[in-house]
Design a protein around this motif. Structure first.
Motif, PDB file in Angstrom:
ATOM      1  N   ARG A 125     113.099  40.129 117.454  1.00  0.00           N
ATOM      2  CA  ARG A 125     114.410  40.785 117.369  1.00  0.00           C
ATOM      3  C   ARG A 125     115.224  40.231 116.196  1.00  0.00           C
ATOM      4  O   ARG A 125     115.960  40.965 115.545  1.00  0.00           O
ATOM      5  CB  ARG A 125     115.186  40.602 118.673  1.00  0.00           C
ATOM      6  N   TYR A 126     115.081  38.932 115.929  1.00  0.00           N
ATOM      7  CA  TYR A 126     115.778  38.321 114.790  1.00  0.00           C
ATOM      8  C   TYR A 126     115.333  38.975 113.480  1.00  0.00           C
ATOM      9  O   TYR A 126     116.163  39.346 112.641  1.00  0.00           O
ATOM     10  CB  TYR A 126     115.501  36.817 114.761  1.00  0.00           C
ATOM     11  N   VAL A 127     114.030  39.118 113.305  1.00  0.00           N
ATOM     12  CA  VAL A 127     113.517  39.720 112.067  1.00  0.00           C
ATOM     13  C   VAL A 127     113.952  41.177 111.961  1.00  0.00           C
ATOM     14  O   VAL A 127     114.359  41.639 110.890  1.00  0.00           O
ATOM     15  CB  VAL A 127     111.973  39.617 112.019  1.00  0.00           C
ATOM     16  N   ILE A 218     117.837  30.659 121.155  1.00  0.00           N
ATOM     17  CA  ILE A 218     119.240  30.391 120.802  1.00  0.00           C
ATOM     18  C   ILE A 218     119.463  30.557 119.302  1.00  0.00           C
ATOM     19  O   ILE A 218     120.419  31.211 118.862  1.00  0.00           O
ATOM     20  CB  ILE A 218     119.646  28.973 121.250  1.00  0.00           C
ATOM     21  N   THR A 219     118.565  29.982 118.496  1.00  0.00           N
ATOM     22  CA  THR A 219     118.683  30.087 117.031  1.00  0.00           C
ATOM     23  C   THR A 219     118.610  31.545 116.584  1.00  0.00           C
ATOM     24  O   THR A 219     119.386  31.997 115.733  1.00  0.00           O
ATOM     25  CB  THR A 219     117.571  29.272 116.343  1.00  0.00           C
ATOM     26  N   SER A 220     117.666  32.283 117.171  1.00  0.00           N
ATOM     27  CA  SER A 220     117.505  33.694 116.810  1.00  0.00           C
ATOM     28  C   SER A 220     118.749  34.498 117.136  1.00  0.00           C
ATOM     29  O   SER A 220     119.234  35.297 116.323  1.00  0.00           O
ATOM     30  CB  SER A 220     116.289  34.290 117.528  1.00  0.00           C
ATOM     31  N   TYR A 221     119.315  34.263 118.322  1.00  0.00           N
ATOM     32  CA  TYR A 221     120.460  35.074 118.744  1.00  0.00           C
ATOM     33  C   TYR A 221     121.758  34.673 118.066  1.00  0.00           C
ATOM     34  O   TYR A 221     122.665  35.501 117.934  1.00  0.00           O
ATOM     35  CB  TYR A 221     120.588  35.049 120.270  1.00  0.00           C
ATOM     36  N   ILE A 222     121.854  33.432 117.625  1.00  0.00           N
ATOM     37  CA  ILE A 222     123.017  33.064 116.806  1.00  0.00           C
ATOM     38  C   ILE A 222     123.004  33.866 115.498  1.00  0.00           C
ATOM     39  O   ILE A 222     124.020  34.421 115.075  1.00  0.00           O
ATOM     40  CB  ILE A 222     123.024  31.544 116.520  1.00  0.00           C
ATOM     41  N   ALA A 240     122.229  47.764 118.137  1.00  0.00           N
ATOM     42  CA  ALA A 240     121.653  46.431 117.937  1.00  0.00           C
ATOM     43  C   ALA A 240     121.739  45.601 119.216  1.00  0.00           C
ATOM     44  O   ALA A 240     120.781  44.912 119.595  1.00  0.00           O
ATOM     45  CB  ALA A 240     122.366  45.729 116.792  1.00  0.00           C
ATOM     46  N   PHE A 241     122.889  45.670 119.886  1.00  0.00           N
ATOM     47  CA  PHE A 241     123.054  44.926 121.135  1.00  0.00           C
ATOM     48  C   PHE A 241     122.118  45.449 122.222  1.00  0.00           C
ATOM     49  O   PHE A 241     121.589  44.681 123.029  1.00  0.00           O
ATOM     50  CB  PHE A 241     124.505  45.008 121.625  1.00  0.00           C
ATOM     51  N   SER A 242     121.907  46.766 122.269  1.00  0.00           N
ATOM     52  CA  SER A 242     121.076  47.353 123.317  1.00  0.00           C
ATOM     53  C   SER A 242     119.625  46.916 123.214  1.00  0.00           C
ATOM     54  O   SER A 242     118.935  46.802 124.229  1.00  0.00           O
ATOM     55  CB  SER A 242     121.163  48.883 123.261  1.00  0.00           C
ATOM     56  N   THR A 243     119.150  46.651 121.982  1.00  0.00           N
ATOM     57  CA  THR A 243     117.769  46.205 121.816  1.00  0.00           C
ATOM     58  C   THR A 243     117.577  44.755 122.269  1.00  0.00           C
ATOM     59  O   THR A 243     116.459  44.313 122.484  1.00  0.00           O
ATOM     60  CB  THR A 243     117.320  46.318 120.346  1.00  0.00           C
ATOM     61  N   SER A 245     119.828  43.203 124.811  1.00  0.00           N
ATOM     62  CA  SER A 245     120.410  42.922 126.122  1.00  0.00           C
ATOM     63  C   SER A 245     119.352  42.758 127.207  1.00  0.00           C
ATOM     64  O   SER A 245     119.467  41.878 128.071  1.00  0.00           O
ATOM     65  CB  SER A 245     121.388  44.034 126.508  1.00  0.00           C
ATOM     66  N   SER A 246     118.317  43.600 127.177  1.00  0.00           N
ATOM     67  CA  SER A 246     117.273  43.508 128.204  1.00  0.00           C
ATOM     68  C   SER A 246     116.508  42.190 128.087  1.00  0.00           C
ATOM     69  O   SER A 246     116.174  41.554 129.091  1.00  0.00           O
ATOM     70  CB  SER A 246     116.308  44.695 128.097  1.00  0.00           C
ATOM     71  N   HIS A 247     116.247  41.777 126.850  1.00  0.00           N
ATOM     72  CA  HIS A 247     115.529  40.518 126.637  1.00  0.00           C
ATOM     73  C   HIS A 247     116.360  39.331 127.105  1.00  0.00           C
ATOM     74  O   HIS A 247     115.844  38.410 127.748  1.00  0.00           O
ATOM     75  CB  HIS A 247     115.197  40.364 125.151  1.00  0.00           C
ATOM     76  N   ILE A 248     117.660  39.337 126.835  1.00  0.00           N
ATOM     77  CA  ILE A 248     118.544  38.247 127.262  1.00  0.00           C
ATOM     78  C   ILE A 248     118.574  38.147 128.785  1.00  0.00           C
ATOM     79  O   ILE A 248     118.547  37.049 129.353  1.00  0.00           O
ATOM     80  CB  ILE A 248     119.963  38.459 126.703  1.00  0.00           C
TER      81      ILE A 248
END
Length: 337
Positions: A125-127, A218-222, A240-243, A245-248
Motif C-alpha cells: 500500500r505504501y508503494v 507503522i512506517t508505511s502508514y506514516i 486512498a483511505f478506503s484501500t 482501512s480494511s488492512h488496518i
C-alpha cells in the motif's frame, strides 16, 4: 498416559487438552458457535481466493497478497478448530504426542506467515500510494512472488527451530495442557527438563515476528498518511483511505491479541486469559478478514456483483427458445432495449 521413562527422562505418548471450558453446560453451545464460525471461515476464505482467481481486474499484487492471507487464515483455522470442536463432544480430550507436535509445527508456520504477510501488504500500500508511477516496477510479479516466498521460507524456518527444541524437551507423564490446542507456552509448563533456551527462543522469535511487521506497518502508514494529506481532491483522499482501512482493521485485531499472549512473561500471563486471546487470532480473525475485505473494499464488491450478474445472465440464457422465435425480439430482451 504411558510412562516410558529411562533414568531421568520423562516421556509421554499423549497429552490431555483442558479445552476452552470445562463446564458441561457450555460444551454444546460452544460446539455450535465454533462450528458456525469455522464454516463461515472456510467459505469466506476459499470464496475470496476463488473470487480473486476468476476476476481479471483483481490480478494485481494487492490481491495476490490478499489471496495468500486468505489461504493462511484457512489453514490456520483448520489446524486448530476441528480438534477444538472434537473436544466439546469427547469425554476425554486426548491428543497423541506426534499429533501435538504436528499441530504445533503448522500452527507456528501459519501464525508467523500471517504476521509478515500483513507487513508485506502494508508495504504494498505504501508503494501504491506514495510511489504510484513506480508501482509496476517496484511490485512486479517477480518481486511480489519473492516477498511471499520469503514469508513462507522464514515461517518454516522459525517453526522448525521452535518445534525442534520442543521435541528435545522432556515432559511429565501427567501431561495436561491448559489450552484447547498445542501451543508452546502451555506445553512448556509440563516440562521436566530445562526450558530456558525454548523460552528464550519464544521471546526472540515472538519479538521479531511481531515488532518487525509492526514497524513496517507503522512506517508505511506514516508515509501513506503524509502523502494522502497532500492530495487536494476529497475524492482522491477517500479512495486512498478506503484501500487502507480494511488492512488496518485486520492488523489491529490480530496483533493486539497475539501480543497479549506472546509478549508477557510466563510469571505474569494467565493461561485462562491467554486462551481467550488465542480465540481471537486462531478463529475470529480468520473469519473476520474476508468479511472486512469484502465489505470495505470497492474492487472486491464490484467483482462479487459481476460474478452474480454473470450467473444471472448464464441462467437466463439457458431458457429454451422456440426455433421460430424472432431474433430481433431476443436481442431486445437480453440487452433491455
Amino acid at each position: 498416559m504411558t510412562n516410558m521413562a529411562a533414568g531421568n527422562h520423562c516421556t509421554v505418548t499423549e497429552f490431555y487438552l483442558a479445552g476452552l471450558s470445562e463446564k458441561p453446560e457450555l460444551q454444546m453451545p460452544l460446539f455450535l458457535l465454533f462450528t458456525g464460525i469455522y464454516v463461515f471461515t472456510v467459505a469466506g476464505n476459499l470464496g475470496m481466493i476463488t473470487l480473486i482467481v476468476f476476476s481479471s481486474h483483481l490480478h494485481n499484487p494487492m490481491y495476490y497478497f490478499l489471496s495468500s492471507l486468505s489461504f493462511i487464515d484457512f489453514c490456520q483455522s483448520t489446524v486448530v478448530t476441528p480438534k477444538m470442536l472434537m473436544s466439546f463432544l469427547a469425554e476425554k480430550n486426548l491428543i497423541s504426542y506426534c499429533g501435538c507436535m504436528i499441530q504445533l509445527y503448522f500452527f507456528i508456520i501459519f501464525g508467523i506467515a500471517e504476521c509478515h504477510t500483513l507487513g508485506v501488504m502494508a508495504y504494498d500500500r505504501y508503494v501504491a500510494i506514495c510511489n504510484p508511477l513506480l508501482y509496476n516496477v517496484t511490485m512486479s510479479y517477480q518481486i511480489s512472488s519473492g516477498l511471499i516466498s520469503g514469508v513462507y521460507v522464514f515461517s518454516v524456518f522459525s517453526a522448525s527451530v521452535l518445534t525442534c527444541f520442543a521435541l528435545k524437551t522432556r515432559f511429565h507423564e501427567s501431561g495436561v495442557i491448559n489450552h484447547y490446542f498445542c501451543d508452546l507456552s502451555p506445553l512448556l509448563k509440563l516440562a521436566c527438563s530445562n526450558t530456558y533456551i525454548s523460552e528464550l527462543l519464544i521471546l526472540v522469535f515472538g519479538t521479531v515476528n511481531i515488532f518487525v511487521p509492526i514497524l513496517t506497518i507503522i512506517t508505511s502508514y506514516i508515509s501513506i498518511i503524509t502523502s494522502i494529506m497532500h492530495i487536494r481532491s476529497t475524492e482522491g483522499r477517500s479512495k486512498a483511505f478506503s484501500t487502507c482501512s480494511s488492512h488496518i482493521s485486520a492488523v489491529a485485531v490480530f496483533y493486539v491479541s497475539a501480543a497479549f499472549v506472546y509478549l508477557q512473561p510466563s510469571s505474569v500471563s494467565s493461561m485462562d486469559q491467554g486462551k481467550v486471546s488465542s480465540v481471537f487470532y486462531t478463529t475470529v480473525v480468520p473469519m473476520l478478514n474476508p468479511l472486512i475485505y469484502s465489505l470495505r473494499n470497492k474492487d472486491v464488491s464490484v467483482a462479487l456483483k459481476k460474478i452474480f450478474q454473470r450467473k444471472i445472465f448464464i441462467s437466463s440464457s439457458n431458457v429454451k427458445i422456440p426455433q421460430d422465435f424472432p431474433p430481433s425480439i431476443l436481442v431486445c430482451q437480453v440487452y433491455k432495449f
